[in-house]
Design an enzyme around this catalytic site. Structure first.
Site, short mmCIF file in Angstrom:
data_model
loop_
_atom_site.label_atom_id
_atom_site.label_comp_id
_atom_site.label_asym_id
_atom_site.label_seq_id
_atom_site.Cartn_x
_atom_site.Cartn_y
_atom_site.Cartn_z
N CYS A 1 46.11 35.02 42.69
CA CYS A 1 45.07 34.44 41.83
C CYS A 1 44.60 35.47 40.80
O CYS A 1 43.92 36.44 41.14
CB CYS A 1 43.91 33.96 42.69
N CYS B 1 40.83 35.91 40.42
CA CYS B 1 40.29 36.63 41.58
C CYS B 1 40.33 38.14 41.33
O CYS B 1 39.44 38.88 41.77
CB CYS B 1 41.08 36.31 42.84
#
Length: 321
Positions: A78, A81
């Site tokens: 991600c 993230c």
């Protein structure tokens, strides 16, 4: 392992006042035990934790009785993230014991991911006194995140008496935090919590009123009173009969008010608000005023900063004017 007392949709938990008393007591016990042993409470230790399903109970649920725990759901693949994670870690250090950051890798902890109802990552939740609160989703700007964390710290202290264990930002492992001094109404609020524990809703209502008579702005007492009065109203109700009466007589304001109380206790916040706003639109005079007053009382149960209250206030204004 099942997280306990979790409200995945962010609805009000009507056991929050009881949980607040228990959380405050646990926090005080933790500080006292740390002082006795010459150490610091758990909240003053590591500020950033890697948490998995096995450690969730200990590192998140138990710790949330002492300090707000912010949960960052992330994964290696991600990209947002990777932007958000370091920012949250830096902020956890800067907040210096007022929050703790728990990082959960969703690839390795699918069950936690599902239990929180996470739709996409990054997703950030908080747990305070065992109560789960959704904070935000996606890589938000730092200023917005700081605002959310400030509100979290404020709610944790005002509603649950949880202040964490403040430490120097550069000495998170070893600094000892001063104990939080008892507030002027802690004894009276404690008596209200004890009354709730005993199921003495009348006693709890009176105890909260006693605090508010001296301190009308006391946030914890206002929330506690609103919740205790709601619980007392629904006590002994036949839920099936109440809902049947409301369905069969949509113009009966008293029936709609009773059903709205049950909606809120069941966690159906928008349904409760919508039911009363519809009643206000359809009625006039005393009936309309009764529905409006009850709606304002339910706003107190949820809290003025909740976005559902903000939306309902706008709808109420349209219904009235």
């Amino acid at each position: 392992m099942q997280p306990r007392n979790m409200s995945m949709s962010g609805v009000v938990d009507l056991a929050a006042v009881k949980a607040a008393g228990e959380a405050k007591q646990k926090a005080e016990q933790a500080r006292a035990e740390a002082a006795r042993q010459g150490g610091v409470p758990a909240a003053a230790g590591r500020l950033v934790l890697d948490v998995d399903e096995a450690s969730f109970e200990r590192e998140v649920l138990q710790r949330s009785a002492e300090v707000p725990v912010v949960i960052d759901f992330w994964a290696d693949w991600c990209e947002p993230c990777k932007q958000l994670g370091p920012l949250l870690e830096r902020l956890a250090t800067e907040y210096a014991g007022r929050i703790v950051l728990a990082k959960v890798d969703v690839e390795a902890n699918q069950r936690l991911f599902q239990q929180f109802g996470v739709q996409s990552i990054p997703a950030v939740f908080a747990v305070v006194a065992g109560q789960a609160l959704p904070l935000f989703q996606g890589a938000a700007p730092e200023a917005q995140i700081r605002q959310v964390l400030d509100q979290l710290v404020q709610v944790a202290e005002q509603q649950f008496g949880i202040v964490g264990a403040p430490v120097a930002a550069d000495d998170a492992e070893g600094a000892e935090a001063p104990a939080r001094p008892a507030g002027p109404y802690d004894a009276a609020l404690g008596a209200a919590h004890e009354a709730l524990d005993r199921g003495d809703l009348g006693g709890a209502v009176q105890a909260y009123k006693n605090v508010l008579s001296d301190d009308p702005g006391n946030v914890e007492a206002k929330l506690g009173l609103a919740q205790a009065e709601l619980l007392r109203r629904v006590q002994g109700m036949d839920a099936q009969q109440v809902r049947k009466a409301a369905a069969e007589a949509p113009g009966d304001v008293r029936a709609q008010i009773a059903a709205a109380d049950l909606d809120l206790v069941g966690g159906h916040v928008e349904d409760a608000f919508g039911r009363l706003i519809d009643a206000i639109r359809r009625t006039a005079g005393e009936d309309r005023d009764a529905a409006r007053v009850r709606l304002l009382e339910l706003f107190e149960v949820i809290g003025p900063d909740d976005p559902r209250v903000t939306a309902a206030r706008t709808a109420l204004s349209r219904a009235l004017f």
